[in-house]
Design a protein around this motif. Structure first.
Motif, mmCIF file in Angstrom:
data_model
loop_
_atom_site.group_PDB
_atom_site.id
_atom_site.type_symbol
_atom_site.label_atom_id
_atom_site.label_comp_id
_atom_site.label_asym_id
_atom_site.label_seq_id
_atom_site.Cartn_x
_atom_site.Cartn_y
_atom_site.Cartn_z
ATOM 1 N N GLY A 37 0.782 -1.226 0.000
ATOM 2 C CA GLY A 37 0.000 0.000 0.000
ATOM 3 C C GLY A 37 0.820 1.285 0.000
ATOM 4 N N GLU A 38 2.126 1.185 -0.086
ATOM 5 C CA GLU A 38 2.950 2.389 -0.100
ATOM 6 C C GLU A 38 3.000 2.982 -1.504
ATOM 7 O OE1 GLU A 38 6.547 2.576 2.574
ATOM 8 O OE2 GLU A 38 6.429 0.400 2.247
ATOM 9 N N THR A 39 3.113 4.295 -1.563
ATOM 10 C CA THR A 39 3.315 4.983 -2.836
ATOM 11 C C THR A 39 4.811 5.096 -3.051
ATOM 12 O OG1 THR A 39 1.272 6.223 -2.548
ATOM 13 C CG2 THR A 39 2.877 7.100 -4.126
ATOM 14 N N VAL A 40 5.259 4.615 -4.199
ATOM 15 C CA VAL A 40 6.693 4.567 -4.479
ATOM 16 C C VAL A 40 6.997 5.324 -5.760
ATOM 17 C CG1 VAL A 40 8.651 3.036 -4.970
ATOM 18 C CG2 VAL A 40 6.908 2.325 -3.318
ATOM 19 N N LEU A 41 8.045 6.130 -5.720
ATOM 20 C CA LEU A 41 8.585 6.769 -6.913
ATOM 21 C C LEU A 41 9.917 6.111 -7.219
ATOM 22 C CD1 LEU A 41 7.999 10.620 -6.481
ATOM 23 C CD2 LEU A 41 6.906 9.079 -8.109
ATOM 24 N N THR A 42 10.092 5.683 -8.462
ATOM 25 C CA THR A 42 11.333 5.055 -8.901
ATOM 26 C C THR A 42 11.991 5.986 -9.907
ATOM 27 O OG1 THR A 42 10.283 2.897 -8.627
ATOM 28 C CG2 THR A 42 12.343 2.960 -9.869
ATOM 29 N N PHE A 43 13.303 6.199 -9.738
ATOM 30 C CA PHE A 43 14.038 7.146 -10.567
ATOM 31 C C PHE A 43 15.168 6.464 -11.319
ATOM 32 C CE2 PHE A 43 12.268 9.560 -7.087
ATOM 33 C CZ PHE A 43 11.815 10.729 -7.685
ATOM 34 N N ASP A 44 15.423 6.939 -12.526
ATOM 35 C CA ASP A 44 16.618 6.566 -13.274
ATOM 36 C C ASP A 44 17.764 7.335 -12.621
ATOM 37 O OD1 ASP A 44 18.803 6.693 -15.069
ATOM 38 O OD2 ASP A 44 17.500 6.544 -16.814
ATOM 39 N N ALA A 45 18.777 6.622 -12.144
ATOM 40 C CA ALA A 45 19.870 7.263 -11.418
ATOM 41 C C ALA A 45 20.676 8.218 -12.286
ATOM 42 C CB ALA A 45 20.785 6.203 -10.814
ATOM 43 N N ALA A 46 20.744 7.985 -13.578
ATOM 44 C CA ALA A 46 21.544 8.839 -14.456
ATOM 45 C C ALA A 46 20.822 10.114 -14.866
ATOM 46 C CB ALA A 46 21.963 8.070 -15.707
ATOM 47 N N SER A 47 19.520 10.025 -15.146
ATOM 48 C CA SER A 47 18.794 11.185 -15.677
ATOM 49 C C SER A 47 17.931 11.890 -14.633
ATOM 50 C CB SER A 47 17.898 10.755 -16.836
ATOM 51 O OG SER A 47 16.801 9.989 -16.350
ATOM 52 N N GLY A 48 17.640 11.232 -13.514
ATOM 53 C CA GLY A 48 16.756 11.805 -12.508
ATOM 54 C C GLY A 48 15.290 11.729 -12.887
ATOM 55 N N ARG A 49 14.982 11.084 -14.003
ATOM 56 C CA ARG A 49 13.590 10.969 -14.448
ATOM 57 C C ARG A 49 12.876 9.859 -13.678
ATOM 58 N NH1 ARG A 49 15.944 12.988 -19.020
ATOM 59 N NH2 ARG A 49 14.672 14.325 -20.305
ATOM 60 N N VAL A 50 11.584 10.060 -13.469
ATOM 61 C CA VAL A 50 10.765 9.024 -12.845
ATOM 62 C C VAL A 50 10.597 7.894 -13.859
ATOM 63 C CG1 VAL A 50 8.491 8.474 -11.905
ATOM 64 C CG2 VAL A 50 9.581 10.658 -11.348
ATOM 65 N N VAL A 51 10.779 6.668 -13.390
ATOM 66 C CA VAL A 51 10.641 5.475 -14.233
ATOM 67 C C VAL A 51 9.336 4.792 -13.863
ATOM 68 C CG1 VAL A 51 11.643 3.224 -14.787
ATOM 69 C CG2 VAL A 51 13.135 5.181 -14.380
ATOM 70 N N ASP A 52 8.527 4.516 -14.867
ATOM 71 C CA ASP A 52 7.251 3.844 -14.655
ATOM 72 C C ASP A 52 7.455 2.348 -14.844
ATOM 73 O OD1 ASP A 52 4.543 3.443 -14.256
ATOM 74 O OD2 ASP A 52 4.037 3.834 -16.353
ATOM 75 N N LEU A 53 7.391 1.607 -13.754
ATOM 76 C CA LEU A 53 7.574 0.160 -13.816
ATOM 77 C C LEU A 53 6.221 -0.527 -13.950
ATOM 78 C CD1 LEU A 53 10.164 -0.245 -10.909
ATOM 79 C CD2 LEU A 53 10.640 -0.331 -13.367
ATOM 80 N N ASP A 54 6.178 -1.567 -14.729
ATOM 81 C CA ASP A 54 4.974 -2.387 -14.866
ATOM 82 C C ASP A 54 4.999 -3.405 -13.730
ATOM 83 O OD1 ASP A 54 2.893 -4.052 -15.531
ATOM 84 O OD2 ASP A 54 3.514 -4.316 -17.621
ATOM 85 N N LEU A 55 4.188 -3.177 -12.695
ATOM 86 C CA LEU A 55 4.222 -4.003 -11.487
ATOM 87 C C LEU A 55 3.092 -5.026 -11.426
ATOM 88 C CD1 LEU A 55 5.122 -1.183 -8.941
ATOM 89 C CD2 LEU A 55 6.657 -2.873 -9.970
ATOM 90 N N ARG A 56 2.480 -5.340 -12.577
ATOM 91 C CA ARG A 56 1.416 -6.341 -12.580
ATOM 92 C C ARG A 56 1.998 -7.720 -12.297
ATOM 93 N NH1 ARG A 56 -0.492 -6.201 -18.226
ATOM 94 N NH2 ARG A 56 1.655 -5.547 -18.505
ATOM 95 N N GLY A 57 1.219 -8.513 -11.592
ATOM 96 C CA GLY A 57 1.628 -9.884 -11.305
ATOM 97 C C GLY A 57 2.545 -9.957 -10.099
#
Length: 191
Positions: A37-57
């Motif tokens: 239930g936590e809200t997580v932001l994932t970042f590309d370490a090189a660009s600082g951009r948020v990475v959208d991961l497909d977390l289905r399954g």
């Protein structure tokens, strides 16, 4: 978005650093936290951009969707079959005359000129990329933190001492990640 398994990422649950390292290691922690239930932001370490991961399954399914790490290409200088790409270059006649008079001919002279320009621009380019990546990260995760505006101004002004002071009250994971990302801007002496 497809993410290479070896792409360096870092993930935050709120302002808490959840995980950092290659994507294959980070996604398990992200999946576990989001399932809780936590809200997580994932970042590309090189660009600082948020990475959208497909977390289905389940975790195995998420890991299976990562793209394999690319194998190092075994290409070097030489003809096209060895890695050289032929492109058209438009120059004035006096440029062609000068290039053809150089030892090794036009191709060798052009490669040397490009390599010299790359070396000369490497520091300022790296500093600019570090500032841009740090800014993207700070804006996504720390726009509401105390000292954010001052830290942003000092990031682009190149004043690392005031930047460090402005980020001192930030949560440890956010503070240390921002400082680490910005270090490339300070190291190159480019402000």
């Amino acid at each position: 978005m497809t993410v290479p398994a070896d792409q360096p990422l870092f993930a935050f649950a709120g302002h808490r650093l959840l995980a950092r390292g290659p994507a294959a290691g980070v996604v398990a922690a992200v999946k576990t936290a989001t399932d809780a239930g936590e809200t997580v932001l994932t970042f590309d370490a090189a660009s600082g951009r948020v990475v959208d991961l497909d977390l289905r399954g389940d975790v195995a399914a998420v890991l299976a969707r990562l793209t394999p790490a690319p194998e190092a290409e075994k290409r070097g200088p030489g003809r096209p079959k060895l890695g050289v790409t032929a492109r058209e270059v438009t120059l004035l006649p006096r440029h062609w005359d000068w290039l053809s008079a150089q030892p090794g001919g036009a191709s060798v002279a052009l490669r040397k000129l490009v390599e010299a320009a790359l070396r000369e621009a490497e520091g300022p380019d790296r500093a600019r990329r570090a500032k841009d990546a740090t800014y993207r990260f700070m804006t996504a995760i720390g726009g509401d933190l105390p000292g954010y505006e001052e830290a942003t101004r000092m990031l682009f002004a190149g004043d690392w001492t005031v930047f460090d002071a402005a980020t001192e009250a930030w949560p440890e994971g956010v503070r240390e990640t921002a400082r680490e990302m910005a270090a490339g801007a300070w190291r190159n002496g480019a402000g």
